[in-house]
Scaffold this motif. Structure first.
Motif, PDB file in Angstrom:
ATOM      1  N   TYR A 158       3.822  15.308   1.046  1.00 55.80           N
ATOM      2  CA  TYR A 158       3.759  16.547   0.274  1.00 55.80           C
ATOM      3  C   TYR A 158       3.473  17.676   1.236  1.00 55.80           C
ATOM      4  CZ  TYR A 158       3.345  13.935  -4.123  1.00 55.80           C
ATOM      5  OH  TYR A 158       3.578  13.123  -5.193  1.00 55.80           O
ATOM      6  N   LEU A 173      -0.034  10.112  -7.278  1.00 52.06           N
ATOM      7  CA  LEU A 173       0.047  10.552  -5.884  1.00 52.06           C
ATOM      8  C   LEU A 173      -0.547  11.950  -5.704  1.00 52.06           C
ATOM      9  CD1 LEU A 173       3.548   9.060  -5.172  1.00 52.06           C
ATOM     10  CD2 LEU A 173       1.445   8.428  -4.004  1.00 52.06           C
ATOM     11  N   PRO A 174      -0.182  12.930  -6.540  1.00 52.52           N
ATOM     12  CA  PRO A 174      -0.794  14.246  -6.355  1.00 52.52           C
ATOM     13  C   PRO A 174      -2.307  14.201  -6.506  1.00 52.52           C
ATOM     14  CG  PRO A 174       1.103  14.403  -7.804  1.00 52.52           C
ATOM     15  CD  PRO A 174       0.859  12.952  -7.569  1.00 52.52           C
ATOM     16  N   GLN A 226      17.939  10.265  -1.300  1.00 56.45           N
ATOM     17  CA  GLN A 226      16.649  10.121  -1.960  1.00 56.45           C
ATOM     18  C   GLN A 226      16.383  11.332  -2.848  1.00 56.45           C
ATOM     19  OE1 GLN A 226      12.197  10.123  -0.388  1.00 56.45           O
ATOM     20  NE2 GLN A 226      13.367   8.508   0.605  1.00 56.45           N
ATOM     21  N   MET A 279      -3.167   5.730  -1.842  1.00 54.54           N
ATOM     22  CA  MET A 279      -3.220   6.003  -3.272  1.00 54.54           C
ATOM     23  C   MET A 279      -4.118   4.961  -3.915  1.00 54.54           C
ATOM     24  SD  MET A 279      -0.199   5.940  -6.138  1.00 54.54           S
ATOM     25  CE  MET A 279      -0.356   4.174  -6.427  1.00 54.54           C
ATOM     26  N   GLN A 322       6.442  17.906  -3.416  1.00 52.95           N
ATOM     27  CA  GLN A 322       6.796  16.605  -2.866  1.00 52.95           C
ATOM     28  C   GLN A 322       7.943  16.760  -1.878  1.00 52.95           C
ATOM     29  OE1 GLN A 322       8.747  12.737  -4.724  1.00 52.95           O
ATOM     30  NE2 GLN A 322       6.863  13.220  -5.803  1.00 52.95           N
ATOM     31  N   CYS A 371       9.853  10.317   0.872  1.00 53.24           N
ATOM     32  CA  CYS A 371       9.214   9.018   0.874  1.00 53.24           C
ATOM     33  C   CYS A 371       9.698   8.248   2.090  1.00 53.24           C
ATOM     34  CB  CYS A 371       9.621   8.329  -0.422  1.00 53.24           C
ATOM     35  SG  CYS A 371       8.849   6.752  -0.665  1.00 53.24           S
ATOM     36  N   TYR A 391      -5.906  -0.537  -2.049  1.00 51.96           N
ATOM     37  CA  TYR A 391      -5.192  -0.887  -3.289  1.00 51.96           C
ATOM     38  C   TYR A 391      -3.699  -1.015  -3.043  1.00 51.96           C
ATOM     39  CZ  TYR A 391      -3.052   0.092  -7.827  1.00 51.96           C
ATOM     40  OH  TYR A 391      -2.283   0.064  -8.954  1.00 51.96           O
ATOM     41  N   SER A 413       4.969   8.733  -9.959  1.00 53.83           N
ATOM     42  CA  SER A 413       3.733   7.954  -9.825  1.00 53.83           C
ATOM     43  C   SER A 413       2.802   8.042 -11.028  1.00 53.83           C
ATOM     44  CB  SER A 413       2.975   8.421  -8.576  1.00 53.83           C
ATOM     45  OG  SER A 413       2.541   9.756  -8.739  1.00 53.83           O
ATOM     46  N   THR A 440       0.838  -1.194   0.000  1.00 57.40           N
ATOM     47  CA  THR A 440       0.000   0.000   0.000  1.00 57.40           C
ATOM     48  C   THR A 440       0.872   1.243   0.000  1.00 57.40           C
ATOM     49  OG1 THR A 440      -1.762  -1.115   1.190  1.00 57.40           O
ATOM     50  CG2 THR A 440      -1.693   1.290   1.330  1.00 57.40           C
ATOM     51  N   ILE A 441       0.488   2.189  -0.816  1.00 51.42           N
ATOM     52  CA  ILE A 441       1.175   3.473  -0.832  1.00 51.42           C
ATOM     53  C   ILE A 441       0.220   4.526  -0.312  1.00 51.42           C
ATOM     54  CG2 ILE A 441       2.356   5.185  -2.234  1.00 51.42           C
ATOM     55  CD1 ILE A 441       3.017   3.059  -4.210  1.00 51.42           C
ATOM     56  N   ALA A 442       0.686   5.281   0.658  1.00 53.57           N
ATOM     57  CA  ALA A 442      -0.155   6.351   1.186  1.00 53.57           C
ATOM     58  C   ALA A 442       0.465   7.696   0.851  1.00 53.57           C
ATOM     59  CB  ALA A 442      -0.297   6.207   2.696  1.00 53.57           C
ATOM     60  N   VAL A 470       4.327   8.740   0.939  1.00 55.91           N
ATOM     61  CA  VAL A 470       4.996   9.851   0.275  1.00 55.91           C
ATOM     62  C   VAL A 470       4.372  11.120   0.824  1.00 55.91           C
ATOM     63  CG1 VAL A 470       5.585  10.903  -1.934  1.00 55.91           C
ATOM     64  CG2 VAL A 470       5.253   8.429  -1.780  1.00 55.91           C
ATOM     65  N   VAL A 480       3.062  -0.071   4.967  1.00 55.29           N
ATOM     66  CA  VAL A 480       2.636   1.096   4.202  1.00 55.29           C
ATOM     67  C   VAL A 480       3.844   1.977   3.919  1.00 55.29           C
ATOM     68  CG1 VAL A 480       1.223   3.171   4.146  1.00 55.29           C
ATOM     69  CG2 VAL A 480       0.367   1.129   5.294  1.00 55.29           C
ATOM     70  N   VAL A 481       4.019   2.301   2.675  1.00 56.15           N
ATOM     71  CA  VAL A 481       5.035   3.282   2.303  1.00 56.15           C
ATOM     72  C   VAL A 481       4.312   4.604   2.057  1.00 56.15           C
ATOM     73  CG1 VAL A 481       6.645   3.962   0.481  1.00 56.15           C
ATOM     74  CG2 VAL A 481       6.642   1.611   1.338  1.00 56.15           C
ATOM     75  N   SER A 488       9.759   4.610   4.193  1.00 54.12           N
ATOM     76  CA  SER A 488       9.573   3.188   3.895  1.00 54.12           C
ATOM     77  C   SER A 488       9.947   2.255   5.032  1.00 54.12           C
ATOM     78  CB  SER A 488      10.395   2.814   2.652  1.00 54.12           C
ATOM     79  OG  SER A 488      11.775   2.941   2.922  1.00 54.12           O
ATOM     80  N   ASN A 489      10.133   2.782   6.230  1.00 56.31           N
ATOM     81  CA  ASN A 489      10.453   1.864   7.322  1.00 56.31           C
ATOM     82  C   ASN A 489       9.380   0.787   7.441  1.00 56.31           C
ATOM     83  OD1 ASN A 489      12.828   2.943   8.066  1.00 56.31           O
ATOM     84  ND2 ASN A 489      12.019   4.155   9.772  1.00 56.31           N
ATOM     85  N   VAL A 490       9.827  -0.392   7.763  1.00 51.92           N
ATOM     86  CA  VAL A 490       8.910  -1.525   7.739  1.00 51.92           C
ATOM     87  C   VAL A 490       7.862  -1.415   8.844  1.00 51.92           C
ATOM     88  CG1 VAL A 490       8.748  -4.015   7.969  1.00 51.92           C
ATOM     89  CG2 VAL A 490      10.629  -3.014   6.685  1.00 51.92           C
TER      90      VAL A 490
END
Lengths: 220, 220
Positions: free
Chosen positions: A104, A63-64, B84, A57, A84, A87, B16, B89, A19-21, A102, A99-100, A89-91
């Motif tokens: 803004y 993403l935007p 980074q 997302m 932006q 990002c 998703y 996206s 999942t990307i948030a 991004v 969840v990763v 990405s820690n587990v």
DNA sequence: TCAAAAGTGTTCGGCTTACACCCATGA
DNA sequence: TCATGGGTGTAAGCCGAACACTTTTGA
């Protein structure tokens, strides 16, 4: 370990999905103070914690676009300039699932978007930057990073998005800068610097109701 | 559209999911020229195109860890400083499936990591920055963005990662700067500026085999 | 009329730029 | 010895920081 050989730098069709948030630091300037829009979570994890507005997302959205959707649902905020930041990405950043995120930031005028959310009025609020509580997830970190980036951008360019009304005085602009940067600026040096950027135009109108009769400017 | 109500900014459990890829601009400095490590794809899409080394993020790995894994498999490169850059996206950036990419850059010494990839020697190569061909996917864009960020970082700090050997002359450092920034620098002014940063220490050794007998420096 | 805020110019110091000569070394 | 490159200092311009008085306006 990886089943990906040295040449197969492609994303294989069965690769791991996640999942990307998107999370957004919405900054506003009101009562001469820099504020940030936070929402209170009504579900676990971090139920009753304040967090940055955000969400997953969705399929078919960038993403935007996802940010715009989230903000539009929350506040009616639309068509804002997004920047932006980073990002994450820690587990273990989400306690239940991977969840990763991004992040803004956006700059808006609070008065354009009255935060009277349709149903749950206590759950979305503007906070002064200095009064932000402990947030859910790693959102304090995201906020710190966004603020740094905003400051960098402000120092270099004349970027203040929608933080001010269309017409504003130099004093108002200076107070905005002082608030965001967290430091006092010399009035005369500030005027010189800003005006020689050539991005503002005087309107030959004066702001009424203020002693001294300051000139109103607008963005070129 | 969205099933996410105004308060449910949480990531719901059935949200998703999407493949996340990492791509890395590996910069190296060799023969006095800034180079970048590219790999040639052996599969569709973009078969036979050169692209940035990268791959999917795996379960249980962070993005930087995934980069390290990819690079380690390709070249033996390990334990490098990563920065980074940005997140991409667009929905159509991968022609077959949805992939969101996060890009990084890394600075390495090519001589430390001989690119004699185990099996497929023609498929990984250092390119001079000026000779980069049309890449697969949107990787030319990623490269441009990384290079901009590298330049910004270089101008502000003294960040040259592993691009130089442990001991180096100021001339070598200057040539590195000139290469990355793409502009000529005045020798005396460069020395002054760099030395007054106080991040280098002279070793009292001279580089042999070079006329003039230049002093060798190392990072503090 | 008076108090408060707006508007304006100059000086100083530090930093960046431009520039020329002498010294050390390898060939 | 000589040709190549390494090493150094100074003057000028530019930018940012500090600073005080006059003008305008609302009360």
């Amino acid at each position: 370990m990886s089943k990906i050989g040295p040449l197969d730098t492609a994303v294989s069709l069965d690769s791991y999905e996640c999942t990307i948030a998107v999370e957004c630091c919405v900054f506003g300037f009101q009562d001469n103070v820099l504020k940030i829009l936070l929402v209170k979570r009504s579900i676990e994890p971090f139920k009753d914690y304040w967090v940055l507005p955000g969400g997953a997302m969705n399929e078919g959205k960038t993403l935007p676009e996802s940010i715009e959707e989230v903000l539009s649902n929350l506040t009616g905020i639309r068509k804002i300039a997004l920047e932006q930041v980073a990002c994450y990405s820690n587990v273990e950043r989400h306690p239940i699932k991977r969840v990763v995120s991004v992040s803004y930031y956006a700059l808006v005028k609070p008065e354009d978007y009255p935060v009277i959310p349709k149903n749950y009025i206590s759950d979305i609020m503007w906070f002064e930057i200095g009064d932000v509580p402990e947030l859910g997830f790693d959102h304090n970190r995201l906020l710190t990073d966004s603020l740094s980036k905003l400051r960098d951008n402000l120092r270099q360019n004349l970027v203040f998005g929608e933080l001010l009304p269309d017409l504003f005085t130099l004093k108002e602009l200076q107070e905005l800068y002082e608030n965001i940067l967290g430091e006092r600026l010399d009035r005369r040096n500030f005027r010189k610097k800003i005006l020689q950027m050539g991005l503002l135009v005087p309107t030959n109108e004066k702001k009424a109701g203020v002693k001294g009769g300051p000139e109103l400017y607008k963005k070129k």
